[in-house]
Design a protein around this motif. Structure first.
Motif, PDB file in Angstrom:
ATOM      1  N   GLY A 203       3.488  12.695 -65.436  1.00 39.13           N
ATOM      2  CA  GLY A 203       3.715  13.740 -64.448  1.00 39.13           C
ATOM      3  C   GLY A 203       3.150  13.379 -63.088  1.00 39.13           C
ATOM      4  N   SER A 204       3.137  14.367 -62.215  1.00 36.83           N
ATOM      5  CA  SER A 204       2.713  14.130 -60.829  1.00 36.83           C
ATOM      6  C   SER A 204       1.205  13.998 -60.683  1.00 36.83           C
ATOM      7  CB  SER A 204       3.218  15.281 -59.939  1.00 36.83           C
ATOM      8  OG  SER A 204       2.723  16.527 -60.400  1.00 36.83           O
ATOM      9  N   ASN A 205       0.441  14.396 -61.710  1.00 38.00           N
ATOM     10  CA  ASN A 205      -1.014  14.290 -61.650  1.00 38.00           C
ATOM     11  C   ASN A 205      -1.546  13.121 -62.472  1.00 38.00           C
ATOM     12  OD1 ASN A 205      -2.356  16.544 -60.043  1.00 38.00           O
ATOM     13  ND2 ASN A 205      -0.882  17.701 -61.272  1.00 38.00           N
ATOM     14  N   GLY A 206      -0.696  12.117 -62.623  1.00 44.72           N
ATOM     15  CA  GLY A 206      -1.124  10.940 -63.363  1.00 44.72           C
ATOM     16  C   GLY A 206      -0.773  11.059 -64.838  1.00 44.72           C
ATOM     17  N   PRO A 207      -0.662   9.925 -65.531  1.00 44.38           N
ATOM     18  CA  PRO A 207      -0.314   9.935 -66.955  1.00 44.38           C
ATOM     19  C   PRO A 207      -1.487  10.356 -67.829  1.00 44.38           C
ATOM     20  CG  PRO A 207      -0.684   7.689 -66.220  1.00 44.38           C
ATOM     21  CD  PRO A 207      -0.784   8.555 -64.999  1.00 44.38           C
ATOM     22  N   THR A 208      -1.157  10.987 -68.944  1.00 40.12           N
ATOM     23  CA  THR A 208      -2.162  11.395 -69.921  1.00 40.12           C
ATOM     24  C   THR A 208      -1.729  10.919 -71.290  1.00 40.12           C
ATOM     25  OG1 THR A 208      -2.724  13.388 -68.652  1.00 40.12           O
ATOM     26  CG2 THR A 208      -3.396  13.336 -70.958  1.00 40.12           C
ATOM     27  N   LEU A 209      -2.595  10.197 -71.982  1.00 41.01           N
ATOM     28  CA  LEU A 209      -2.303   9.662 -73.308  1.00 41.01           C
ATOM     29  C   LEU A 209      -3.203  10.358 -74.330  1.00 41.01           C
ATOM     30  CD1 LEU A 209      -0.676   7.527 -74.890  1.00 41.01           C
ATOM     31  CD2 LEU A 209      -2.582   5.939 -74.513  1.00 41.01           C
TER      32      LEU A 209
END
Length: 436
Positions: A203-209
């Motif tokens: 997304g626009s706030n950076g990737p999250t795994l």
């Protein structure tokens, strides 16, 4: 009688003379001896009577060669003018800049238009690059195995902002020889099970795994059979998350994750043991910094502490090891995240992308073993890949699903934290929830 044209004599020539009667010790420059064209004999008529006197023609004034007074400047008698050693610094009359000929007698054309040549060369280069890029795209796109039909998943939650990928590492031994199974310590179990599961949010706030432990305690909901199309009602049965995959494959796994989280999955990606090892070997290994030495007989892991480059066999052992750690599956998921981020970061480099001898084997090794959903495009897959690389960046986040405890050996999710995490992902907000 004078031998010089125009009534010149030896006595009225201008300039210093050389030889008898000259006071100059250097020879004078060469002079042009002009050639006099004598009038040609007129042709006789064919029917002229025998013995008749030839028809006389009035003589024409003499015409001189090039440069003669009153002569035709275009006339060329074929005779050398005699100007060999004299003026023009030893060059022929009409040298460079004279009659358009160079010293070799060849016609000298206009200077090359380098600007035009550069434009044409640049255009040709662009065309070649586009052709290769388009060809590579369609080649890679044709190798994707689009086998998962997410349209069979029922009662799906509403989508949010950003894109959610469910990334699955299976223990599939498809295409592996007996020697490969022994070398990679995979065993010979039939079928396939999920060895690791992760949700990647881009997304626009950076990737999250977010890693989903395989031993997570989840409820198997109602579902439609992926093969039979039969509707199976929910019975409220709780079991390990990887059991959903074993029961009815990727479609039921997606259905179970969506039911227990409330997060809609947009794309599904799966890779087996063999493909994973081939990708690592294709790029020449992955460098990792292992903080503590560990050994595991079941996975074949045997690592010392410190920086080292892992080949395909070692990499597979690294991401599969869990019995060597106190946290078991939770520690394993952390190692899996660390390794996948390093793999993506070291693959997306100019030395790989710009080197066709490295790029095509890497793409071939990965695409041959990837299983994706029917709506997955090559562009979406590349976006997932670069999002994975960004996990280790400043805006990226990696975590385990929040855990509140365990029951019967299965890990129980923290419902309050999971709900907050899902809301942040749906709204594409910065993730502030922490996992275990």
């Amino acid at each position: 009688m004078s031998d010089w044209p125009d009534g010149r004599t030896d006595d009225n020539r201008s300039g210093n003379r050389y030889g008898q009667g000259s006071d100059n010790d250097r020879p004078e420059s060469a002079r042009v001896m002009r050639h006099v064209q004598r009038p040609s004999v007129p042709p006789q008529p064919r029917n002229a009577p025998r013995g008749a006197a030839p028809r006389q023609r009035r003589p024409e004034p003499p015409q001189y060669g090039p440069g003669g007074n009153g002569g035709d400047a275009t006339y060329d008698s074929g005779y050398n003018t005699g100007q060999v050693y004299g003026g023009n610094n030893g060059r022929r009359a009409g040298g460079n800049g004279g009659d358009g000929r160079n010293d070799g007698g060849r016609v000298q054309g206009p200077p090359p238009d380098w600007r035009r040549r550069i434009k044409i060369g640049s255009l040709a280069l662009v065309v070649v690059v586009l052709a290769v890029s388009i060809g590579t795209y369609f080649w890679a796109d044709s190798k994707l195995k689009r086998e998962v039909d997410l349209s069979k998943v029922i009662e799906r939650p509403e989508g949010g902002d950003g894109t959610n990928y469910l990334i699955v590492g299976s223990d599939s031994r498809e295409g592996m020889t007996a020697e490969d199974k022994k070398k990679l310590h995979t065993g010979s179990a039939e079928g396939k099970r999920t060895d690791s599961m992760m949700i990647l949010h881009d997304g626009s706030n950076g990737p999250t795994l977010i890693s989903l432990p395989r031993d997570s305690n989840v409820e198997i909901p109602s579902f439609k059979g992926s093969e039979s199309g039969k509707l199976y009602p929910g019975r409220g049965r709780f079991t390990k998350l990887n059991a959903a995959y074993a029961m009815d494959g990727p479609e039921l796994l997606v259905r179970t994750v969506e039911f227990n989280t409330g997060l809609r999955i947009d794309h599904y990606v799966e890779i087996g043991f063999g493909g994973f090892a081939k990708i690592v070997d294709a790029i020449g290994g992955v460098e990792l910094d292992i903080p503590k030495a560990f050994k595991d007989k079941k996975s074949g892991a045997d690592f010392q502490a410190g920086k080292q480059t892992l080949n395909g066999e070692q990499s597979l052992a690294f991401v599969r090891t869990r019995y060597a750690f106190a946290g078991s599956d939770l520690d394993r998921t952390k190692n899996q995240q660390k390794f996948l981020a390093a793999l993506a970061s070291q693959t997306a480099t100019p030395s790989t992308i710009l080197n066709p001898f490295k790029l095509y084997p890497t793409m071939g090794a990965g695409l041959d073993t990837l299983i994706v959903d029917k709506d997955m495009s090559l562009w979406s897959l590349s976006q997932m890949f670069f999002a994975m690389k960004g996990v280790t960046g400043g805006d990226g986040t990696s975590m385990n699903m929040p855990i509140s405890g365990s029951v019967g050996g299965n890990l129980v999710w923290d419902k309050a934290k999971v709900k907050q995490l899902v809301e942040q992902l749906k709204n594409d907000e910065k993730v502030t929830v922490t996992g275990n």
